[in-house]
Design an enzyme around this catalytic site. Sequence first.
Site, PDB file in Angstrom:
ATOM      1  N   LYS A 186       0.830  -1.217   0.000  1.00  0.00           N
ATOM      2  CA  LYS A 186       0.000   0.000   0.000  1.00  0.00           C
ATOM      3  C   LYS A 186       0.860   1.261   0.000  1.00  0.00           C
ATOM      4  CE  LYS A 186      -2.464  -0.682   3.723  1.00  0.00           C
ATOM      5  NZ  LYS A 186      -1.920  -1.979   4.145  1.00  0.00           N
ATOM      6  N   ARG A 190      -9.646   2.076   8.795  1.00  0.00           N
ATOM      7  CA  ARG A 190      -9.202   0.715   9.060  1.00  0.00           C
ATOM      8  C   ARG A 190     -10.262  -0.098   9.803  1.00  0.00           C
ATOM      9  NH1 ARG A 190      -3.349   1.185   8.722  1.00  0.00           N
ATOM     10  NH2 ARG A 190      -2.342  -0.820   8.959  1.00  0.00           N
ATOM     11  N   ARG A 225      11.131  -6.412   4.774  1.00  0.00           N
ATOM     12  CA  ARG A 225      10.935  -4.970   4.565  1.00  0.00           C
ATOM     13  C   ARG A 225      11.875  -4.134   5.435  1.00  0.00           C
ATOM     14  NH1 ARG A 225       4.928  -2.759   4.577  1.00  0.00           N
ATOM     15  NH2 ARG A 225       4.839  -3.294   6.786  1.00  0.00           N
ATOM     16  N   ARG A 270      10.849  -2.126  10.940  1.00  0.00           N
ATOM     17  CA  ARG A 270       9.841  -1.599  11.864  1.00  0.00           C
ATOM     18  C   ARG A 270       9.632  -2.570  13.017  1.00  0.00           C
ATOM     19  NH1 ARG A 270       4.773   0.032   8.085  1.00  0.00           N
ATOM     20  NH2 ARG A 270       3.697  -0.908   9.838  1.00  0.00           N
ATOM     21  N   ARG A 312      -1.310  -8.410  13.303  1.00  0.00           N
ATOM     22  CA  ARG A 312      -1.797  -7.379  12.374  1.00  0.00           C
ATOM     23  C   ARG A 312      -2.662  -7.990  11.281  1.00  0.00           C
ATOM     24  NH1 ARG A 312       3.543  -4.956  10.544  1.00  0.00           N
ATOM     25  NH2 ARG A 312       2.320  -3.650   9.166  1.00  0.00           N
TER      26      ARG A 312
HETATM   27  P1  AMP Z   1       0.674   1.011   8.628  1.00  0.00           P
HETATM   28  O1  AMP Z   1       1.894   1.819   8.450  1.00  0.00           O
HETATM   29  O2  AMP Z   1      -0.484   1.505   7.799  1.00  0.00           O
HETATM   30  O3  AMP Z   1       0.922  -0.480   8.431  1.00  0.00           O
HETATM   31  O4  AMP Z   1       0.218   1.169  10.155  1.00  0.00           O
HETATM   32  C1  AMP Z   1       1.032   0.744  11.206  1.00  0.00           C
HETATM   33  C2  AMP Z   1       0.239   0.709  12.490  1.00  0.00           C
HETATM   34  O5  AMP Z   1      -0.245   2.009  12.806  1.00  0.00           O
HETATM   35  C3  AMP Z   1      -0.997  -0.175  12.478  1.00  0.00           C
HETATM   36  O6  AMP Z   1      -0.689  -1.548  12.715  1.00  0.00           O
HETATM   37  C4  AMP Z   1      -1.807   0.442  13.606  1.00  0.00           C
HETATM   38  O7  AMP Z   1      -1.296   0.084  14.872  1.00  0.00           O
HETATM   39  C5  AMP Z   1      -1.519   1.932  13.416  1.00  0.00           C
HETATM   40  N1  AMP Z   1      -2.515   2.548  12.506  1.00  0.00           N
HETATM   41  C6  AMP Z   1      -2.292   3.059  11.259  1.00  0.00           C
HETATM   42  N2  AMP Z   1      -3.431   3.518  10.725  1.00  0.00           N
HETATM   43  C7  AMP Z   1      -4.412   3.287  11.637  1.00  0.00           C
HETATM   44  C8  AMP Z   1      -5.814   3.504  11.660  1.00  0.00           C
HETATM   45  N3  AMP Z   1      -6.476   4.058  10.632  1.00  0.00           N
HETATM   46  N4  AMP Z   1      -6.491   3.143  12.779  1.00  0.00           N
HETATM   47  C9  AMP Z   1      -5.868   2.600  13.842  1.00  0.00           C
HETATM   48  N5  AMP Z   1      -4.557   2.325  13.869  1.00  0.00           N
HETATM   49  C10 AMP Z   1      -3.818   2.672  12.782  1.00  0.00           C
END
Ligand code: AMP
Length: 220
Positions: free
Chosen positions: A13, A88, A127, A161, A172
Amino acid sequence: MRIVLVGPPGAGKGTQATRLAEKLSIPHISTGDLFRANISRQTELGKLAKSYMDAGNLVPDEVTIAMAKDRMEQPDAENGFLLDGFPRNVSQAEALDELLTTEDMRLDAVLDLEAPEDEVVKRIAGRRICRKDSSHVFHVTYSKPKTEGVCDVCGGELYQRDDDAEDTVRKRLEVYHTQTEPIIDYYKAQGLVVTISALGAVDEVTGRAMEALKRDGDGA
Ligand code: AMP
C-alpha cells in the site's frame, strides 16, 4: 480524486500510494506514517500510538480520526487525497463519510490491493524502511537498496519496523481480517470498490492500479 487504498499489511500500500499520489498530483496521507512521525518526535500522541502499534493493534478511533481529519483539512488536500491505512474499521469509514458529507465531497474509488497471505508475510519479513522518511521503503531481496542499510533516496539509515516482527505481523493480519476487511463490503455497498492483484513488479502493479482507477473514473 479522493481515493482510499485498502489491503493487508505487506500488500505494498505504502509503495503504491507514493507512486499513485505523484501520478495523480494529490497528497498521500498515511495514518501509519503520521503515527511514526509522532513517535520520532516523541509527542504524547506518538507515545500513546506506539503501545498499540507495537502490539499489532489499532490505535483508538478517537485519536486516529482526529489526526486524519486534521491532515485532510490541510490546504494541499483541498482537491483530493489518497488515503493509505485509513479508514481501518467500519466506524472510521463512517466518520470519514460524515466528514466528506459535511464538506459536500465524496470518495471516487476504494482501491483494494489483493495479495495471498504467504506472499505478504515474505514481503514484511524483508521490509526495511528509512529512519528519515518512512515512505522510503526497501526489501532485502525484492527491492534492494544500492548500499545495504542505506536509503537510496535520502541516505537515511534503513531499519526494520518494530511491528514487522513475526508475532506482531500475525496479530496485524488477524486485525486486518476481523476489523479492516469489513470496510470492503461497506464500500461495495456504495459501488466504490475496485480490486486489483498486488502481485508482480512494483511498476506493473502501479500500471494496473492506474488503469483500474481510469476505468472506474469513466464509470465503466
Ligand atoms: P501502517 O503503516 O499503515 O501499516 O500502520 C502501522 C500501524 O499504525 C498499524 O498496525 C496500527 O497500529 C496503526 N494505525 C495506522 N493507521 C491506523 C488507523 N487508521 N487506525 C488505527 N490504527 C492505525
